[in-house]
Design a protein around this motif. Structure first.
Motif, PDB file in Angstrom:
ATOM      1  N   ASP A 125      25.064  46.222  63.941  1.00  0.00           N
ATOM      2  CA  ASP A 125      25.523  46.826  65.188  1.00  0.00           C
ATOM      3  C   ASP A 125      26.639  47.835  64.909  1.00  0.00           C
ATOM      4  OD1 ASP A 125      28.266  45.003  66.274  1.00  0.00           O
ATOM      5  OD2 ASP A 125      27.062  44.315  64.589  1.00  0.00           O
ATOM      6  N   ARG A 126      26.716  48.831  65.771  1.00  0.00           N
ATOM      7  CA  ARG A 126      27.709  49.908  65.592  1.00  0.00           C
ATOM      8  C   ARG A 126      29.142  49.435  65.793  1.00  0.00           C
ATOM      9  NH1 ARG A 126      25.270  54.810  65.102  1.00  0.00           N
ATOM     10  NH2 ARG A 126      23.174  55.020  65.989  1.00  0.00           N
ATOM     11  N   ASP A 127      29.340  48.312  66.481  1.00  0.00           N
ATOM     12  CA  ASP A 127      30.703  47.848  66.738  1.00  0.00           C
ATOM     13  C   ASP A 127      31.143  46.784  65.744  1.00  0.00           C
ATOM     14  OD1 ASP A 127      32.964  48.295  68.465  1.00  0.00           O
ATOM     15  OD2 ASP A 127      32.680  46.269  69.247  1.00  0.00           O
ATOM     16  N   ASN A 128      30.396  46.614  64.666  1.00  0.00           N
ATOM     17  CA  ASN A 128      30.812  45.658  63.646  1.00  0.00           C
ATOM     18  C   ASN A 128      32.046  46.194  62.922  1.00  0.00           C
ATOM     19  OD1 ASN A 128      30.722  43.429  61.773  1.00  0.00           O
ATOM     20  ND2 ASN A 128      28.507  43.367  62.079  1.00  0.00           N
ATOM     21  N   PHE A 129      32.710  45.301  62.196  1.00  0.00           N
ATOM     22  CA  PHE A 129      33.944  45.693  61.507  1.00  0.00           C
ATOM     23  C   PHE A 129      33.652  46.821  60.509  1.00  0.00           C
ATOM     24  CE2 PHE A 129      37.507  45.178  58.538  1.00  0.00           C
ATOM     25  CZ  PHE A 129      38.554  45.178  59.440  1.00  0.00           C
ATOM     26  N   PRO A 130      34.568  47.783  60.363  1.00  0.00           N
ATOM     27  CA  PRO A 130      34.303  48.922  59.477  1.00  0.00           C
ATOM     28  C   PRO A 130      33.856  48.542  58.072  1.00  0.00           C
ATOM     29  CG  PRO A 130      36.231  49.375  60.804  1.00  0.00           C
ATOM     30  CD  PRO A 130      35.832  47.966  61.116  1.00  0.00           C
ATOM     31  N   TYR A 181      34.964  41.381  66.111  1.00  0.00           N
ATOM     32  CA  TYR A 181      36.385  41.568  65.828  1.00  0.00           C
ATOM     33  C   TYR A 181      37.119  42.232  66.976  1.00  0.00           C
ATOM     34  CZ  TYR A 181      36.440  46.659  65.042  1.00  0.00           C
ATOM     35  OH  TYR A 181      36.394  48.026  65.213  1.00  0.00           O
ATOM     36  N   ARG A 182      36.421  43.026  67.782  1.00  0.00           N
ATOM     37  CA  ARG A 182      37.093  43.746  68.862  1.00  0.00           C
ATOM     38  C   ARG A 182      37.127  42.901  70.142  1.00  0.00           C
ATOM     39  NH1 ARG A 182      37.558  49.325  68.792  1.00  0.00           N
ATOM     40  NH2 ARG A 182      35.650  49.502  67.542  1.00  0.00           N
ATOM     41  N   GLY A 347      35.590  33.903  71.307  1.00  0.00           N
ATOM     42  CA  GLY A 347      36.260  33.332  70.151  1.00  0.00           C
ATOM     43  C   GLY A 347      37.714  33.033  70.451  1.00  0.00           C
ATOM     44  N   SER A 348      38.590  33.166  69.449  1.00  0.00           N
ATOM     45  CA  SER A 348      39.984  32.769  69.633  1.00  0.00           C
ATOM     46  C   SER A 348      40.914  33.957  69.806  1.00  0.00           C
ATOM     47  CB  SER A 348      40.452  31.895  68.456  1.00  0.00           C
ATOM     48  OG  SER A 348      41.551  31.099  68.836  1.00  0.00           O
ATOM     49  N   HIS A 349      40.383  35.076  70.262  1.00  0.00           N
ATOM     50  CA  HIS A 349      41.263  36.179  70.642  1.00  0.00           C
ATOM     51  C   HIS A 349      40.741  36.834  71.919  1.00  0.00           C
ATOM     52  CE1 HIS A 349      38.353  38.523  68.083  1.00  0.00           C
ATOM     53  NE2 HIS A 349      38.547  39.455  69.011  1.00  0.00           N
ATOM     54  N   VAL A 350      41.657  37.472  72.616  1.00  0.00           N
ATOM     55  CA  VAL A 350      41.329  38.199  73.849  1.00  0.00           C
ATOM     56  C   VAL A 350      41.826  39.624  73.689  1.00  0.00           C
ATOM     57  CG1 VAL A 350      41.735  38.406  76.332  1.00  0.00           C
ATOM     58  CG2 VAL A 350      41.479  36.136  75.290  1.00  0.00           C
ATOM     59  N   THR A 351      40.964  40.581  73.996  1.00  0.00           N
ATOM     60  CA  THR A 351      41.367  41.987  73.960  1.00  0.00           C
ATOM     61  C   THR A 351      41.605  42.475  75.383  1.00  0.00           C
ATOM     62  OG1 THR A 351      40.167  42.422  71.910  1.00  0.00           O
ATOM     63  CG2 THR A 351      40.687  44.315  73.291  1.00  0.00           C
ATOM     64  N   LEU A 352      42.794  42.987  75.607  1.00  0.00           N
ATOM     65  CA  LEU A 352      43.155  43.577  76.894  1.00  0.00           C
ATOM     66  C   LEU A 352      43.107  45.097  76.761  1.00  0.00           C
ATOM     67  CD1 LEU A 352      46.208  41.276  77.741  1.00  0.00           C
ATOM     68  CD2 LEU A 352      43.788  40.922  78.293  1.00  0.00           C
TER      69      LEU A 352
END
Length: 409
Positions: A125-130, A181-182, A347-352
């Motif tokens: 996927d295009r949004d995978n980690f670099p 990751y995002r 997962g265990s993070h939230v992106t605002l």
């Protein structure tokens, strides 16, 4: 403005947290008000100070080179088995520690595509980690393969339906992250793995953002290959080595491309030619980073004591608290949630999300509140359950609110 239910108080949540006692086992710093980046670099444990000291004075300082025979030669395998058993749902003999995430990804991606001769495509996927994307670009160029890209909702992630649309008779390998990751989106690993297998492809999962925080069952889910790092929820420290999982049934058919003496069938034969070792040792190359493995033992002890299911429960409570607090106190400034609201998909993070979060992140760091920024507008709140309190999270979010309020004047 839409009314929101007031979030539960941090004090109440901390008072009723069954894992609250674990927080005191981590080294605290008077230079940090709120550490909200435990999904990038975990805090060190107090016991690790003594463990590292003992390693220097005894294992290294007294036993010297004898420690290779006594423990270090097998450490990548024995520690790998512990990681597999405690965090990955993997039986012994399938996990090894060594190299960086990047190097292990390269080794196993190369081995996987070479094990599917005649197939010409890799799916990601295009949004995978670099790192994952860059490694695949390099391998595709190196082996004359084509990348087939999956486009996803950046606030969500890859689904089995999207993978089914991307794979086919030419697919050699699918490479995805269990936790994005995002956004923090948790992929349906067994369903997606089954889709890849139905197409005759191998499946590689990046578990960097899940190992130690999200219960995982690689064996039961039929996963072929996985790679993860150890400095996030496994608290191995900066630059700690990564780990690789390869299902037993595949090990003898995968030939990794970086041949080194530690991966040879007879390490000390000093043979004229390379013959790969049996089992997971074949995926080693050079001398393993022993010192970098030492801190992981303490965190694995802690994860085993707490239990991964209990850790997951607190993780969901922490991320839910962030979302509720954001709805109640930050939405008025235009902040939106860029992570799944459904707990089982998070997962265990939230992106605002907010257009001024790059500037806000800089101001937070100046005030000793440490989240991280994810381009273009994301403030990522990373929550390592065993070392994070709800009060700490609330302190950080309160400063986010105060900074946004000042910037809006």
């Amino acid at each position: 403005m839409t009314a929101h239910t007031a979030p539960r108080t941090a004090a109440d949540l901390d008072a009723n947290d069954p894992l609250a006692g674990f927080v005191s086992r981590f080294i605290q710093s008077d230079q940090v008000v709120a550490y909200l980046d435990g999904n990038s670099l975990g805090r060190p444990l107090k016991t690790t100070v003594d463990r590292l000291g003992g390693f220097v004075t005894h294992d290294w300082g007294s036993r010297l080179i004898r420690s290779w025979d006594e423990q270090w030669m097998e450490l990548p395998l024995t520690l790998g088995d512990r990681i597999g058993r405690i965090t990955l749902g993997a039986a012994a003999g399938q996990t090894v520690v060594g190299d960086s995430t990047t190097v292990l990804l390269y080794k196993l991606i190369r081995a996987a595509v070479d094990a599917r001769p005649g197939r010409t495509e890799i799916v990601i996927d295009r949004d995978n980690f670099p790192t994952d994307r860059f490694i695949l670009e390099g391998v595709a160029a190196e082996r004359g393969l084509t990348l087939r890209w999956i486009d996803t909702d950046p606030q969500g992630g890859v689904t089995a339906e999207l993978v089914a649309d991307a794979v086919g008779m030419n697919t050699a390998l699918v490479v995805l992250s269990q936790v994005a990751y995002r956004s923090g989106f948790v992929a349906d690993v067994p369903a997606i793995t089954a889709v890849a297998h139905a197409a005759g492809a191998l499946m590689l999962w990046d578990v960097c953002h899940s190992a130690g925080s999200v219960p995982t069952s690689l064996d039961a889910w039929g996963v072929d290959i996985a790679v993860g790092c150890s400095y996030k929820y496994l608290n191995g420290g900066p630059g700690a080595p990564a780990f690789a999982y390869v299902a037993s049934k595949l090990q003898s058919s995968l030939n990794q491309p970086i041949w080194g003496w530690m991966g040879a069938a007879d390490v000390f034969a000093m043979a004229d030619g390379f013959v790969a070792a049996e089992g997971m040792r074949r995926f080693l190359s050079g001398t393993p980073p022993v010192l970098g493995m030492v801190p992981m033992e303490d965190m694995l002890d802690l994860i085993e004591e707490a239990g991964l299911d209990a850790i997951r429960s607190k993780s969901l409570a922490l991320t839910t608290f962030v979302i509720e607090w954001t709805d109640a106190h930050l939405a008025q400034f235009g902040v939106t949630v860029g992570s799944p609201r459904r707990g089982e998909r998070r997962g265990s993070h939230v992106t605002l999300l907010h257009p001024r979060f790059r500037e806000v992140t800089r101001l937070l760091w100046e005030r000793d509140v440490i989240p991280d920024f994810r381009f273009p507008t994301g403030l990522r709140i990373g929550l390592s359950p065993l070392s994070t309190t709800f009060a700490e999270v609330e302190l950080g979010l309160t400063l986010v609110r105060d900074i946004l309020d000042q910037l809006s004047d």
